[in-house]
Structure formats: C-alpha cells, structure tokens
Design a protein around this motif. Sequence first.
Motif, PDB file in Angstrom:
ATOM      1  N   ASP A 293       0.810  -1.212   0.000  1.00 45.60           N
ATOM      2  CA  ASP A 293       0.000   0.000   0.000  1.00 45.60           C
ATOM      3  C   ASP A 293       0.845   1.265   0.000  1.00 45.60           C
ATOM      4  O   ASP A 293       0.312   2.367  -0.015  1.00 45.60           O
TER       5      ASP A 293
ATOM      6  N   ASP B  72      -8.424  10.283   5.868  1.00 46.72           N
ATOM      7  CA  ASP B  72      -7.750   9.318   6.742  1.00 46.72           C
ATOM      8  C   ASP B  72      -8.788   8.510   7.513  1.00 46.72           C
ATOM      9  O   ASP B  72      -8.939   8.655   8.729  1.00 46.72           O
ATOM     10  N   PRO B  73      -9.550   7.657   6.803  1.00 49.79           N
ATOM     11  CA  PRO B  73     -10.610   6.905   7.496  1.00 49.79           C
ATOM     12  C   PRO B  73     -10.072   5.976   8.576  1.00 49.79           C
ATOM     13  O   PRO B  73     -10.760   5.709   9.566  1.00 49.79           O
ATOM     14  N   GLU B  74      -8.847   5.481   8.416  1.00 57.17           N
ATOM     15  CA  GLU B  74      -8.299   4.582   9.442  1.00 57.17           C
ATOM     16  C   GLU B  74      -7.753   5.338  10.646  1.00 57.17           C
ATOM     17  O   GLU B  74      -7.534   4.740  11.697  1.00 57.17           O
ATOM     18  N   GLY B  75      -7.486   6.642  10.466  1.00 55.57           N
ATOM     19  CA  GLY B  75      -6.940   7.426  11.562  1.00 55.57           C
ATOM     20  C   GLY B  75      -5.456   7.240  11.771  1.00 55.57           C
ATOM     21  O   GLY B  75      -4.896   7.774  12.745  1.00 55.57           O
ATOM     22  N   THR B  76      -4.784   6.526  10.873  1.00 57.70           N
ATOM     23  CA  THR B  76      -3.353   6.257  11.060  1.00 57.70           C
ATOM     24  C   THR B  76      -2.517   7.503  10.840  1.00 57.70           C
ATOM     25  O   THR B  76      -1.535   7.747  11.550  1.00 57.70           O
TER      26      THR B  76
ATOM     27  N   ARG C  78       0.436   7.941   2.531  1.00 57.54           N
ATOM     28  CA  ARG C  78       1.099   6.739   3.034  1.00 57.54           C
ATOM     29  C   ARG C  78       2.601   6.952   3.184  1.00 57.54           C
ATOM     30  O   ARG C  78       3.226   6.418   4.099  1.00 57.54           O
TER      31      ARG C  78
ATOM     32  N   GLU D  11       3.294   8.787   6.397  1.00 59.30           N
ATOM     33  CA  GLU D  11       3.158   7.850   7.523  1.00 59.30           C
ATOM     34  C   GLU D  11       4.406   6.994   7.675  1.00 59.30           C
ATOM     35  O   GLU D  11       4.935   6.820   8.783  1.00 59.30           O
TER      36      GLU D  11
END
Length: 809
Positions: free
Chosen positions: A268, A438-442, A498, A501
């Motif tokens: 990803d 950022d739906p996952e909140g990561t 990504r 991150e």
Amino acid sequence: MSTITREPDRQQSPDPQDAPRPQPPVAHHLMARAIAALCLALAVLAGFASITGVIEGLAWFPALLLPVIGIHLCAGLLRGIWGLRWAALPAAVLIAFTALMQHPAMQSTGYSVTGMQWFMAVLSEAALQFSTQVPPVAYSRYVAFVILLLALVVSLLIEVLATFKKLALLITIPLCFAPIIASLFKQEGAGIGYLALVVAGILGFSALHPYLYRGTSAEHHSHFPSRKQLGFLGATSAACIAAMLAASMWVPGFRQGMFPEGQRPSGDLLASNVDPLLNLGRDLRSNSGAPVLRYYTSADHAPYLRTAVIEDLNTTRWEPNEALPRDTYFGDTAVESDFTTFNSREEVALLDYSAGISSPVLPLPNRSYLVEGIIGNWDWTPETSVARLSGDAVAQTKQVAVAYSELDLSPKMAQSLEFYGGIRDDTPTDIYRSLPEDPEGTLTAALDQGLKEAYAQAKASRSDLEKAVAIQDYLRSARFIYSERTPLREGYDGANKRVVEAFLERRQGYCVHFASAMALMAREAGIPSRIAVGYAPGKATGTTVKADDVQQSSSINTQLNPTSELTEYTVSGKQAHAWPELYLGALGWIPFEPTPSQGQVPSYAPEKSEKPEAAAPTINEVPTNRSTGRPEDQGAAETQDETAPEAQPDGSFTGWWAAGVALIALGAGLSVAPLRRRRLKQQRRQVASQAGAAAASALWMELQAAGADALTPADANETVNGYTRRLAAKFEPCATELELLGAVIQDSFYAGRHPSTGQMPELLGSLDRATHQMHRSLPIRQRVAAALFPASLRRAALRRVPDGEQINA
C-alpha cells in the motif's frame, strides 16, 4: 593399372547460363512486400502500445496509426519497384515530417517564431512534464508529440535497416526500444500481449524476408511459403510466446518493473501517481553535476529558487494546480502590485541563459516583484508566484534580471509582528488547511505523535510561529536521518499520505519527505501550508560582476550601491530541493527548512544552538541499525557514519536477476551451434541453386550433414551410392528422395552430367523432405540433442569426395 570407364554421354542439358530463370508473378512479390510492411507496422505499434501506463490514457495512440502504417507501407512498396527504390526513404521521411508538422502541438503557436524554435520549445515543455512526473505521466499535446516523434524515429530507423538485405533482421534492435521503456517504468511491466504482437510482427517479416529483394534466390519462388514453413513459423511464434509467459512468472520487466525504482514495491506504499516530488529524488540520487542554471545575486546568502508550488495535499496526486488564474505579461512587469518591502532587504538576481533555456518554467526567488529581460509573453500565477515562459520567450530570452525582497527578521521581531499583526490582510483558502482523507486514523495518529514530541522539546509552542519553529527543530534533530536511498528501498519514495506515515515511522528520507511531513504537521496544528519545489542555493563559483555594470544594462533595482558586487552561483541537479512554506498571518507565506544538513535555516527560525549535536548525520544508504525515534534507537542513529558502506539491495531481487542473466547467457550459448549449422545449410543451398558441378558437391555435403545430424554419418570408405542406399533402408519414408539425390550426385561425380538449373528446385525439395523425415524419425530426446548440438559441425564429420573415387570433371 586400373582405369575408370565412362558411360556414353547422355544428352546434355542446356547451358545454365542460357536457360531462362522462372520469374515469380509480380503480384506475389507486391503482396509479400505489403504484408511484410504491415508486419513491421504491427510490431512498432504494439511496442509503443506497451507504454500505455507510462503515459496516462490512450488519447496519444491514434496519432501514431496513420503515420507509422504509411511509412512502412509506402517504403516497402516503393522498395520493390525497379527504378523507384531510391524514393523509399525520402517518401518515409516526408510522411514523418508531415505528421509532425500537422500535430496539434506544432499548430498551437501564435507567436512569430521559426518552426525550429517552436519545435525546441515544444520538446522543452514535454521534457518538463516528463521530468516532474512519475508514471503514469499525465496526457498533454506536448507529451503526445514526443511519443509520436519517437515512434517515427523508430520507424525510419527500421526502414533504413530494411533497405539492406544483410541488415534487415537487425530491426529487432529498434523494435525493443518501447518495450524496454515500458519494462523500466511501468509497475506491471511491458505486458505479454504487446510483446506477443511484437514477436508476431518480427516473425512475419522474417518469413517474408526472402521475397523482398530483387536478384536473390527468392526469385525462384513463385508462391508464398509452404504449409511446412508456415507451420514452423507458427510453432516458433507459439514457443516464443510460451517462453515469455513462463519467464513473466519470475523475470522482472514482464509483469513487474525492471528495477525497484520503476517497480515501486511495498504494497500500500506504492507510489504510482503523477508526483513531481518523486523525480526530485531521482535527480538527487543521480548525482548529476551538470549545471542547469547560472545566476548572479547581490544577497549575502544565495536565494532558494522555486519552480512549482503544491497546495492541494488532499488528493491522490500531489502536483501543481494548473487551473489557478494566471496573468500574462510581456517584458518587465511588476508581478506583485501590492508588494511590501517591510523589514526586508532589496536584492537583485541576474539569471544567465546565454547557453539556452532548457525549461519554460522560470526559477525565481521568493517575494520577487520585478522581472526584466524576457523577450516575449510569459505567465505569472499570483497565488503561487510561479512564472512560465511561452514558446517565443524560451527561444529568444538570454538574460533575466529579477528584483526580490529578502526577509530580514530576527526571531524576536518576527514574534512581535505575529503578535501585533496588521501588515497583511489576505487569508489563504481552505485548500491550504485540509488534510488527506484518513478513514483509518493512522495519519492523524502519526501527526499527533510527531507534534507531541516536537512540542515537548521546544521552549514554547503557543503562537503559530513558535509551533512552526518547534516542528522545524524536531525534524532537524538527531531523531531523523537524511538518506536518499532508504525511502527507495523501503518503498516510500515520493510523497503522499502513506509515504508521510512511513517516513514518520522510519524517520529516514530526503528533502521531499521532510517538507511533506512538516506541511502536514503544520496543517494538523492549524497552520496553512504548502510545498515549494525548485532549487536550494547553488554553489559560488568565485566570479563576480559590479552592480554598476548590471545597472547600465538594466534599469532594475537602481538603489544598489554601484560599487557592490554580485556573486555568481551555479545550480545543478544536486541542488534540486523541496521545502515547506507556512502562512503566518502577519508575515504571509514564509519558507522553513526542516531538512537536516541541507539548505539554510531562515533568520526568523534559527537552528537551536544549545544542542550542536542536534544536526542529523547524512547518509546515502540504509544504515545497519536504523533509528525509529525510540529512545533505545537513538544511540545507533547518533553514531551513524557519514561514509557508511553501501548496503546490498534485496537479496531475492538480486538472485532472480542473476538467474535471469544466467538463463539468457545459457540460451545464447545454446543457440551458437544451431545458428552456425543453419548458416552452412543456407550457403550450400545457395551454391546448389546455381547448378553445375559445384551443385553436386553442395548437395553431397548437405546430405552427409543431414545424415550425421540424424545419427547416421557416412563411413570413411563409403561410396555415394552405398551411403544413400543405407540411409534409404533406415529411413524408408524418404527412400525415393534419397535415391534421386544419390543418382544425380553420382552422375555429376563420375559421368560429368551435372544438374541443370531446371532440376534444382526438385532436388532441393527432395533434400528438404529427406532431412525433415530423418529428423522426425529420431526419439524426442535425440531430436532435441541433434538440434542443439549438430554432429555435422564436428571436424572430419563430412568428406568432400569419398576416398578412392575420382571426380571426372
């Protein structure tokens, strides 16, 4: 004493020189040339179709169809017409030139420049678009023009090779150009379907190759290849495609990119978007020292030069917004009518383009307010302060003088201005504040953790300026390491959600990653931000010019002291850089420098002096012990050697690559003997086709070679008649052909009755059928061994004349 009796002479056949050669119907050869030309066009178009994915969409492909087909069809047909062969290449060049001049990119100029100047300007614009994007490159008429130009060059090169019979089969070399580009830069590789079409086109041209040239043995053929030949061609095509399918399971370049930088691995974290920041990393890793710009500046510190600004970080593509409003100017223009020089020093930069302009984007310092020297139209984007030259300006501009203002603020003054405010009232739009979805909140968790650590090591973090300085100091601290290789190898090259991150977790990267991280951390802290791309301050050459000389040739910035000097700097690909710009209400957009050991920190946000060890080390490769920012890893990060040995790339990739190279080398080695055997066979057939005494010798040599390859070599004392009888007894299906060959060879050797030209097609056909039948009679394992290691190539395997026999010439 023995004598050799001679049989009465039979009726002699007509002299070969007097016998007319049968000419094939003209229609057959014209059709053969047309089909061969279409095969070449198919191969070229399939090869360039494989770069779909390197170029976005298919809108560029239709422009290739008519010119490529026209070049090959016209040149192929003209080459076969006696008296017009010379016109084949000129006609192909004319078609290519017409296609280029009629392209929309060449029709779009409205300026008074020569065709060559506009042509170079179009290439320059296309080069810019290619250099600032990672595949798939966004479609534009300039990109489409370059693809058409490359396709036409490949087609013309193929036609040059096809002009000469001995060079014709070298067409494979230019045909490999486009698939190689695709295998290097496409994530999924070149594509088996496209490669299969390329192979089919090459094999089709090869099958018709003997019919394309006048004065060759092919003139004896009045029809197209036989069913046997077509079957062999089909089997070869199927074998090649099957080999490619098998190789695509593990050889890089078919279903994956050839190299990691084209492959973009890591799931990803795949960076496959149009991203002008990714190419910046390539420039840095290339270590190119070639200068791209020379300029003089009156400033004590050379300025940053911007070429693009990226404001929207909430998309899958981080790229400049080409839809922003632009103002069009001509010559010198005040590019910011409301510009203020409050707490600034007026400076001047003189850009030298005497060697020519390579890019239509004009590198300018921040806060530029007056430009002079551009000859022609140019656009200015007020929101991002980016200038772009038109085609005529690219062709004619030689020197550009720029007046700009350099902020001269101490930290205390900057804090006071921010507190009291009042010198600017413009407010950036929401696009400069929004964060990626950022739906996952990561991402939010990573940014919050970074801000927490940054604020913890700062003295204060109440105002926006204090927050920005804290983020800059945090990224420049020993917690992070500058590395140009780690992002590439660990799969987070370029910039996107990504990637940031991954960078905040691994804490190694180059300017793109530091700038992107600071921009997102600032937005998380509520500060508008954007990313600027361009060049860090260049290197001083030691050459200077007097300000008075500049003022005499330019009216720009006459307030300079006439005795002051402007220092020359050179900028190369090594200075390619990205940095964040944050909006602080009282100061407007101001730059920061979060990348450790790179560039220069601004005066209003100086580097922390109480901890000199805070500057992170610079490495070019992956360290042995990578720092993650955790306390237990800090020791390894701080002791990182700047000259660390080069780390090895992924072992699995190296192993597969080595295996692929070994396989290719093995295949090349195994093909040597079969190719030599085939060449000898063709030479003998060529000699035999001329008839006469030499024809019998050629038939005898090839008959012995076929028998040796079929594991039935001739004995040292065996006569022609005895050997052909023994072959006929062992290989009964071809006994008739063998007896015919034996009789003709004996008549030539012992009676002087040599085969005539009219007999040769039948004799060569009998030889081919006998060879084929003998080969097919072998078990499959022996058949493969005979094909790869022909016994006929061994020394003393063949005899020119049987021992003890005399040729009666």
